[in-house]
Write a protein that holds these residues in place. Structure first.
Motif, PDB file in Angstrom:
ATOM      1  N   VAL A  52       5.120 -17.843 -29.932  1.00 16.73           N
ATOM      2  CA  VAL A  52       3.840 -18.373 -29.226  1.00 16.73           C
ATOM      3  C   VAL A  52       3.382 -19.422 -30.484  1.00 16.73           C
ATOM      4  N   LEU A  63      -6.577 -17.864 -29.014  1.00 18.53           N
ATOM      5  CA  LEU A  63      -5.912 -17.930 -27.794  1.00 18.53           C
ATOM      6  C   LEU A  63      -4.580 -17.349 -27.806  1.00 18.53           C
ATOM      7  N   TYR A  67      -2.999 -14.482 -25.714  1.00 18.74           N
ATOM      8  CA  TYR A  67      -1.500 -14.475 -24.831  1.00 18.74           C
ATOM      9  C   TYR A  67      -0.501 -13.596 -25.533  1.00 18.74           C
ATOM     10  N   ALA A  70      -0.962  -9.744 -25.389  1.00 15.33           N
ATOM     11  CA  ALA A  70      -0.706  -9.283 -24.002  1.00 15.33           C
ATOM     12  C   ALA A  70       0.758  -9.044 -23.789  1.00 15.33           C
ATOM     13  N   PRO A 103      -1.177 -21.862 -25.794  1.00 15.23           N
ATOM     14  CA  PRO A 103      -2.548 -22.131 -24.882  1.00 15.23           C
ATOM     15  C   PRO A 103      -2.687 -23.622 -24.645  1.00 15.23           C
ATOM     16  N   PRO A 271      -2.089 -20.923 -19.784  1.00 16.25           N
ATOM     17  CA  PRO A 271      -0.840 -20.874 -20.630  1.00 16.25           C
ATOM     18  C   PRO A 271       0.166 -21.722 -20.150  1.00 16.25           C
ATOM     19  N   LEU A 286       0.240 -12.745 -18.217  1.00 14.70           N
ATOM     20  CA  LEU A 286      -0.719 -13.715 -18.652  1.00 14.70           C
ATOM     21  C   LEU A 286      -1.700 -14.146 -17.647  1.00 14.70           C
ATOM     22  N   ASN A 287      -1.081 -13.942 -16.535  1.00 12.73           N
ATOM     23  CA  ASN A 287      -2.128 -14.407 -15.428  1.00 12.73           C
ATOM     24  C   ASN A 287      -3.483 -13.243 -15.250  1.00 12.73           C
ATOM     25  N   VAL A 289      -4.571 -12.092 -17.733  1.00 14.24           N
ATOM     26  CA  VAL A 289      -5.502 -12.252 -19.177  1.00 14.24           C
ATOM     27  C   VAL A 289      -6.550 -13.651 -18.505  1.00 14.24           C
ATOM     28  N   ASP A 290      -5.874 -14.453 -17.913  1.00 16.64           N
ATOM     29  CA  ASP A 290      -6.783 -15.505 -17.522  1.00 16.64           C
ATOM     30  C   ASP A 290      -7.847 -15.082 -16.201  1.00 16.64           C
TER      31      ASP A 290
END
Length: 326
Positions: A52, A63, A67, A70, A103, A271, A286-287, A289-290
């Motif tokens: 990342v 951020l 991510y 997670a 991010p 992301p 990830l989705n 999280v958003d």
């Protein structure tokens, strides 16, 4: 106006300089699979691991941890390459697989893609869906954006307290009001080097608002980070590019100008991934999280890391836990 060729050359030189300077500043976790502190070294990420990355400002680092943690909770072997450089560098690292996700902010990413593919292009940004669709049409085939958060963090043109007072500008004043108040006079403006070559920067200020490049005494600082914050609060510069979730704006008595011509566009957090490295379970994580991340939450997390100086990885982990995401 500088030519398209000159802008491209300047951007390339700036990116090369920043990439070199970033090597000493990058960090990584001690988890297996990390390719060390050099973000440009080591080639593609090892099989089964996620690297990342982040751009060179504090919120991007925060951020990245959100991510990354997670994904780690889903069993991924996650390492970090943080504070690398600007998008002009990190986009290439994603394409090559040196980092596998980072991010992003959809409006800024679209402006960058427009700039490298058609420098005079300026995609209208009237909705998040429209911006994301335009990005999908321009991304490298190895890359993919995921669901956007409602959280936004826009670039701004922000004035020092003294400059706002001198020009008699108050809350609600626009960039157009500022240009009018200058009466053709000079202004010292501080921002990251790439602000000089982006439409979400000096090009947009000139083309949309009529602030002539010849009026600007540009100071190369950072992307909404400590250098720009300090320069504005100490009156070393009269104007600068800060982000809307920056606690310095309210705490330092600074004045953020409104942007009625929308040169800074929409900036939803999302992301950007190298899709060869993240499977459907990771994308779902990830989705998720958003789906939870909104602007107020992001501002609160920024206050913890940037004002209270809390460890960003700990802040990220605690927020994910509080939201039931890990």
């Amino acid at each position: 106006m500088i030519s398209r060729k000159t802008r491209r050359a300047a951007a390339a030189l700036s990116a090369a300089f920043v990439a070199g300077a970033a090597l000493a500043a990058c960090s990584s976790s001690n988890s297996p699979g990390s390719s060390g502190s050099n973000p440009l070294g080591g080639g593609a990420a090892p099989s089964g691991s996620i690297v990342v990355g982040s751009d060179n400002f504090p919120e991007s680092e925060l951020l990245a941890y959100i991510y990354g943690e997670a994904l780690a909770a889903k069993g991924y072997n996650v390492s970090y390459k943080l504070d690398i450089a600007s998008r002009e560098v990190t986009y290439g690292l994603l394409k090559s697989g040196t980092i596998t996700m980072k991010p992003e902010y959809n409006g800024a990413l679209l402006a960058y893609l427009d700039g490298i593919q058609s420098p005079k292009k300026n995609n209208p940004q009237t909705s998040t869906a429209q911006v994301d669709a335009a990005i999908a049409g321009e991304l490298d085939t190895n890359l993919e954006i995921l669901d956007p958060a409602t959280a936004q963090d826009n670039d701004t043109l922000t004035l020092s307290k003294n400059e706002a007072g001198t020009l008699a500008l108050k809350s609600g004043a626009s960039i157009a009001d500022f240009v009018t108040a200058l009466k053709g006079g000079p202004v010292t403006l501080g921002a990251a080097p790439e602000f000089q070559t982006r439409y979400q920067g000096i090009l947009g200020l000139e083309q949309a608002y009529g602030l002539k490049a010849s009026q600007i005494n540009f100071k190369s600082l950072d992307a909404g980070g400590t250098l720009t914050e300090t320069a504005l609060t100490s009156d070393a510069v009269q104007a600068g590019d800060l982000f809307t979730t920056d606690p310095t704006i309210t705490q330092g008595g600074l004045l953020t100008l409104t942007d009625p011509k929308n040169i800074f566009g929409l900036q939803n957090v999302l992301p950007l991934i190298n899709k060869t490295a993240i499977n459907s379970a990771g994308i779902t994580a990830l989705n998720a999280v958003d789906a939870k991340l909104d602007s107020q939450s992001l501002l609160g997390l920024d206050v913890k890391t940037q004002v209270q100086k809390a460890d960003p990885k700990t802040v990220a982990h605690d927020w994910l836990t509080s939201e039931g995401l890990i």
